[in-house]
Design an enzyme around this catalytic site. Structure first.
Site, PDB file in Angstrom:
ATOM      1  N   MET A   1      29.812  51.994 126.157  1.00 38.79           N
ATOM      2  CA  MET A   1      30.201  52.879 127.191  1.00 38.79           C
ATOM      3  C   MET A   1      29.471  52.213 128.675  1.00 38.79           C
ATOM      4  SD  MET A   1      30.863  56.771 126.298  1.00 38.79           S
ATOM      5  CE  MET A   1      29.100  57.197 126.170  1.00 38.79           C
TER       6      MET A   1
ATOM      7  N   LYS B   1      22.489  53.472 115.124  1.00 40.30           N
ATOM      8  CA  LYS B   1      22.057  54.230 116.206  1.00 40.30           C
ATOM      9  C   LYS B   1      22.941  55.612 116.089  1.00 40.30           C
ATOM     10  CE  LYS B   1      20.265  56.135 120.085  1.00 40.30           C
ATOM     11  NZ  LYS B   1      21.287  56.266 120.854  1.00 40.30           N
TER      12      LYS B   1
ATOM     13  N   GLY C   1      26.538  50.293 116.328  1.00 37.71           N
ATOM     14  CA  GLY C   1      25.367  50.404 115.915  1.00 37.71           C
ATOM     15  C   GLY C   1      25.146  51.665 114.982  1.00 37.71           C
TER      16      GLY C   1
ATOM     17  N   HIS D   1      22.750  47.281 122.704  1.00 39.29           N
ATOM     18  CA  HIS D   1      24.216  46.607 122.788  1.00 39.29           C
ATOM     19  C   HIS D   1      24.124  45.364 122.606  1.00 39.29           C
ATOM     20  CE1 HIS D   1      24.508  50.549 125.569  1.00 39.29           C
ATOM     21  NE2 HIS D   1      25.490  50.565 124.913  1.00 39.29           N
TER      22      HIS D   1
ATOM     23  N   SER E   1      21.142  54.201 126.558  1.00 44.56           N
ATOM     24  CA  SER E   1      21.481  54.410 128.090  1.00 44.56           C
ATOM     25  C   SER E   1      21.039  55.936 128.533  1.00 44.56           C
ATOM     26  CB  SER E   1      23.115  54.398 128.230  1.00 44.56           C
ATOM     27  OG  SER E   1      23.442  53.242 127.700  1.00 44.56           O
TER      28      SER E   1
ATOM     29  N   GLU F   1      19.222  46.275 125.066  1.00 42.37           N
ATOM     30  CA  GLU F   1      19.072  45.177 123.991  1.00 42.37           C
ATOM     31  C   GLU F   1      19.652  45.703 122.733  1.00 42.37           C
ATOM     32  OE1 GLU F   1      16.757  46.152 126.081  1.00 42.37           O
ATOM     33  OE2 GLU F   1      15.272  44.576 126.326  1.00 42.37           O
TER      34      GLU F   1
ATOM     35  N   LEU G   1      24.341  48.570 129.849  1.00 39.31           N
ATOM     36  CA  LEU G   1      23.921  47.934 128.551  1.00 39.31           C
ATOM     37  C   LEU G   1      22.519  47.643 128.365  1.00 39.31           C
ATOM     38  CD1 LEU G   1      26.937  45.322 128.188  1.00 39.31           C
ATOM     39  CD2 LEU G   1      26.538  47.689 127.349  1.00 39.31           C
TER      40      LEU G   1
HETATM   41  P1  AMP Z   1      27.056  53.690 123.663  1.00 37.16           P
HETATM   42  O1  AMP Z   1      27.439  52.656 124.862  1.00 37.16           O
HETATM   43  O2  AMP Z   1      25.793  54.384 123.677  1.00 37.16           O
HETATM   44  O3  AMP Z   1      28.747  54.179 123.212  1.00 37.16           O
HETATM   45  O4  AMP Z   1      26.765  52.625 122.592  1.00 37.16           O
HETATM   46  C1  AMP Z   1      27.916  51.437 122.199  1.00 37.16           C
HETATM   47  C2  AMP Z   1      27.450  51.035 120.862  1.00 37.16           C
HETATM   48  O5  AMP Z   1      26.237  50.332 120.841  1.00 37.16           O
HETATM   49  C3  AMP Z   1      27.606  52.017 119.700  1.00 37.16           C
HETATM   50  O6  AMP Z   1      28.147  51.095 118.481  1.00 37.16           O
HETATM   51  C4  AMP Z   1      26.046  52.305 119.458  1.00 37.16           C
HETATM   52  O7  AMP Z   1      25.784  52.926 118.358  1.00 37.16           O
HETATM   53  C5  AMP Z   1      25.366  51.142 119.970  1.00 37.16           C
HETATM   54  N1  AMP Z   1      23.827  51.234 120.178  1.00 37.16           N
HETATM   55  C6  AMP Z   1      23.341  51.953 121.006  1.00 37.16           C
HETATM   56  N2  AMP Z   1      22.212  52.037 121.051  1.00 37.16           N
HETATM   57  C7  AMP Z   1      21.731  51.243 120.004  1.00 37.16           C
HETATM   58  C8  AMP Z   1      20.754  50.856 119.711  1.00 37.16           C
HETATM   59  N3  AMP Z   1      19.608  51.481 119.907  1.00 37.16           N
HETATM   60  N4  AMP Z   1      20.412  49.921 118.490  1.00 37.16           N
HETATM   61  C9  AMP Z   1      21.441  49.561 118.198  1.00 37.16           C
HETATM   62  N5  AMP Z   1      22.920  49.973 118.569  1.00 37.16           N
HETATM   63  C10 AMP Z   1      22.981  50.725 119.403  1.00 37.16           C
END
Ligand code: AMP
Length: 284
Positions: free
Chosen positions: A30, A149, A147, A37, A186, A35, A33
């Site tokens: 989303m 996460k 992730g 991502h 984020s 570390e 970005l």
């Molecule tokens: P988001 O932009 O929050 O939707 O996240 C996009 C992708 O990045 C998802 O697969 C999340 O699980 C992964 N992600 C977000 N934060 C982390 C993190 N701290 N460590 C590993 N992967 C992450």
């Protein structure tokens, strides 16, 4: 490194790569970005000839009371990060490009989406499954990176790919943390100084739980009670849930007799943060 705003541009680019016999990895995000991502982009860059990063704040996975409008966005910064980590294409569509007038098809999942985050965010995973299915159809990657996460999301996506016979491999990547332990997100940008300090109760509770498992504790209530007590000791923290579930079904368990996920969601002020650990990832 290119930024594509339309589905057609992405399709043309991927077609060109396919004609050259190249493999393609997809990293759905989303945007805004960090570390975390970047680690997914690195993994895709390692495994594939080309990497597509989607950068789209998906309105469908936010309920009306959530932070769709205020969700942070910075495409210039994102483009620099993607380029620095070897990404080849950013897909950055407007909502109208993804959801045309009359859009009315959804990917909905039962059971796995009814626990953990699905309880407090009832429409969330329908939005996630629908947008991720669309991204898979648009990019048609060999592999897609998610992730740990967002552990429930990873389980839901794996299950969807299996249920619907989607022809790609799902790769789960470790949680990337700040130096003091806080899982990168984020949404951490919403935290003021006092909240930023208070937010450490999440990772501290995770490390506490991991230690207990490492020392052989098998009783989930014993583990959860200690973790909850730690979170409750922080006045700015309000627990949404802390649970231990079967890794695959997301159903609660009481004894650690199979691979499990210990996951939590905690409000720090108005900001809802998540963290977790998989028992299988604990080094003995
Ligand atoms: P988001 O932009 O929050 O939707 O996240 C996009 C992708 O990045 C998802 O697969 C999340 O699980 C992964 N992600 C977000 N934060 C982390 C993190 N701290 N460590 C590993 N992967 C992450």
């Amino acid at each position: 490194m290119k930024i594509a705003k339309t589905i057609e541009e992405v399709r043309l680019q991927v077609k060109e790569w396919r004609a050259q016999g190249l493999t393609v990895g997809l990293v759905p995000t989303m945007g805004y970005l960090h570390e975390g991502h970047a680690s997914l982009i690195d993994a895709s860059h390692r495994d594939n000839d080309r990497t597509v990063v989607s950068d789209f704040v998906n309105p469908m996975q936010f309920s009306p009371s959530e932070d769709l409008e205020s969700y942070p966005r910075d495409i210039e910064h994102d483009a620099q990060l993607v380029e620095a980590h070897g990404g080849d294409l950013i897909f950055h569509p407007e909502p109208e490009e993804m959801y045309h007038k009359g859009f009315s098809s959804f990917v909905d999942m039962t059971v796995l989406t009814e626990e953990l985050c699905g309880l407090s965010r009832p429409i969330h995973f329908r939005g996630v499954c629908t947008v991720v299915s669309k991204l898979f159809n648009i990019v048609q990657p060999d592999r897609a990176y998610f992730g740990k996460k967002d552990a429930q999301q990873l389980a839901v996506i794996r299950h969807m790919v299996d249920d619907l016979n989607m022809n790609l491999e799902i790769i789960g990547c470790p949680i990337v943390r700040e130096a003091d332990g806080l899982a990168k997100s984020s949404r951490n940008t919403y935290l003021n100084d006092a909240e930023r300090k208070a937010a450490l109760v999440l990772s501290q509770a995770v490390f506490l739980g991991m230690d207990m498992v490492r020392q052989g504790e098998k009783n989930c209530d014993v583990i959860l009670n200690q973790m909850k007590a730690h979170i409750q000791s922080e006045p700015l923290a309000k627990m949404d849930y802390v649970k231990i579930v079967d890794c695959e079904t997301m159903q609660q368990i009481s004894v650690l007799d199979r691979p499990a996920l210990c996951a939590m969601a905690v409000y720090i002020g108005k900001t809802r943060l998540i963290d977790n650990f998989f028992t299988e990832d604990i080094e003995k």
